[in-house]
Design a protein around this motif. Structure first.
Motif, PDB file in Angstrom:
ATOM      1  N   LYS A 141      -1.826  -6.598  24.042  1.00  3.28           N
ATOM      2  CA  LYS A 141      -1.334  -8.271  24.015  1.00  3.28           C
ATOM      3  C   LYS A 141      -1.747  -9.301  23.218  1.00  3.28           C
ATOM      4  O   LYS A 141      -1.829 -10.329  22.896  1.00  3.28           O
ATOM      5  N   LEU A 142      -3.338  -8.658  23.055  1.00  2.00           N
ATOM      6  CA  LEU A 142      -4.312  -9.686  22.102  1.00  2.00           C
ATOM      7  C   LEU A 142      -3.485  -9.789  21.126  1.00  2.00           C
ATOM      8  O   LEU A 142      -3.827 -10.851  20.613  1.00  2.00           O
ATOM      9  N   PRO A 143      -3.770  -9.184  19.759  1.00  2.00           N
ATOM     10  CA  PRO A 143      -3.043  -9.212  18.378  1.00  2.00           C
ATOM     11  C   PRO A 143      -1.921  -9.756  18.652  1.00  2.00           C
ATOM     12  O   PRO A 143      -1.862 -11.266  17.692  1.00  2.00           O
ATOM     13  N   ARG A 185      -2.189 -13.517  16.955  1.00  2.00           N
ATOM     14  CA  ARG A 185      -0.704 -14.371  15.505  1.00  2.00           C
ATOM     15  C   ARG A 185      -0.260 -15.168  16.619  1.00  2.00           C
ATOM     16  O   ARG A 185      -0.058 -16.572  14.997  1.00  2.00           O
ATOM     17  N   THR A 186       0.300 -15.383  17.274  1.00  2.00           N
ATOM     18  CA  THR A 186       1.043 -16.604  18.368  1.00  2.00           C
ATOM     19  C   THR A 186      -0.137 -17.726  17.989  1.00  2.00           C
ATOM     20  O   THR A 186       0.136 -18.981  17.565  1.00  2.00           O
ATOM     21  N   ALA A 187      -1.323 -17.530  18.557  1.00  2.00           N
ATOM     22  CA  ALA A 187      -2.608 -18.826  18.751  1.00  2.00           C
ATOM     23  C   ALA A 187      -2.689 -19.577  16.607  1.00  2.00           C
ATOM     24  O   ALA A 187      -2.745 -20.461  16.764  1.00  2.00           O
ATOM     25  N   ALA A 204      -0.597 -19.457  14.680  1.00  2.00           N
ATOM     26  CA  ALA A 204      -0.152 -20.095  14.093  1.00  2.00           C
ATOM     27  C   ALA A 204       0.249 -20.573  14.233  1.00  2.00           C
ATOM     28  O   ALA A 204       1.048 -22.193  13.802  1.00  2.00           O
ATOM     29  N   LEU A 205      -0.077 -21.012  15.692  1.00  2.00           N
ATOM     30  CA  LEU A 205       0.263 -22.927  16.773  1.00  2.00           C
ATOM     31  C   LEU A 205      -0.854 -23.817  15.610  1.00  2.00           C
ATOM     32  O   LEU A 205      -1.184 -24.858  15.108  1.00  2.00           O
ATOM     33  N   ILE A 206      -1.944 -23.371  15.720  1.00  2.00           N
ATOM     34  CA  ILE A 206      -3.050 -24.108  14.896  1.00  2.00           C
ATOM     35  C   ILE A 206      -2.568 -24.067  13.453  1.00  2.00           C
ATOM     36  O   ILE A 206      -2.827 -25.553  13.087  1.00  2.00           O
ATOM     37  N   ARG A 207      -2.105 -23.648  13.043  1.00  2.00           N
ATOM     38  CA  ARG A 207      -2.008 -23.294  11.704  1.00  2.00           C
ATOM     39  C   ARG A 207      -1.025 -25.337  11.273  1.00  2.00           C
ATOM     40  O   ARG A 207      -0.562 -25.325  10.478  1.00  2.00           O
ATOM     41  N   ARG A 208       0.227 -24.290  12.569  1.00  2.00           N
ATOM     42  CA  ARG A 208       1.246 -25.609  12.569  1.00  2.00           C
ATOM     43  C   ARG A 208       0.932 -27.031  12.954  1.00  2.00           C
ATOM     44  O   ARG A 208       1.220 -27.830  11.901  1.00  2.00           O
TER      45      ARG A 208
END
Length: 150
Positions: free
Chosen positions: A24-26, A30-32, A34-38
């Protein structure tokens, strides 16, 4: 913003690997990301909007100052015009003594100028050439010889 060093990132990655596991780490990374980018894009857009509003306020302030200067200049110009009108009014209100025209200029007149009736009529215009002095030998045009001999 939040200051994260390389050591802290490595520690967070190790804890995430232990908690989430290798499967589940990859997806979590990716979710983290995307959240930081947003969050970063939102922060940049808010900062840009605030800067734009500050620029607009600066432009409005400058426009108000320019309008105030223009109104002051208009008021000054109106006051000066009023003073000039008053000065001209006081000068024109005084009677101006009538002067007789100088004798040599009293009868001077341009050709074709209307007369007061007691002088000779204005000269006739030559219909072929439009010359006012067609009948006057003193003002007659000089005719050149065809071979250039005067």
């Amino acid at each position: 913003m939040i200051e994260i060093s390389f050591g802290k990132m490595l520690l967070l990655a190790l804890i995430a690997l232990l908690v989430l596991g290798p499967e589940k780490l990859p997806g979590a990374a990716r979710t983290a990301g995307a959240l930081i980018r947003r969050v970063r894009n939102t922060w940049d857009s808010v900062r840009t909007e605030v800067e734009r509003e500050l620029e607009i306020e600066e432009i409005k302030r400058t426009a108000r100052e320019a309008a105030a200067r223009a109104e002051a200049a208009q008021a000054q110009m109106n006051a000066t015009a009023r003073e000039v009108r008053e000065a001209v009014g006081s000068v024109t209100a005084a009677p101006v003594p009538a002067t007789e025209p100088e004798p040599e200029l009293a009868h001077a007149r341009l050709p074709g100028e209307p007369t007061d009736g007691d002088d000779e009529p204005p000269p006739e215009r030559d219909t072929r050439t439009g010359d006012l002095f067609a009948d006057d030998p003193e003002h007659a045009p000089v005719k050149e010889h065809p071979h250039g001999i005067a």
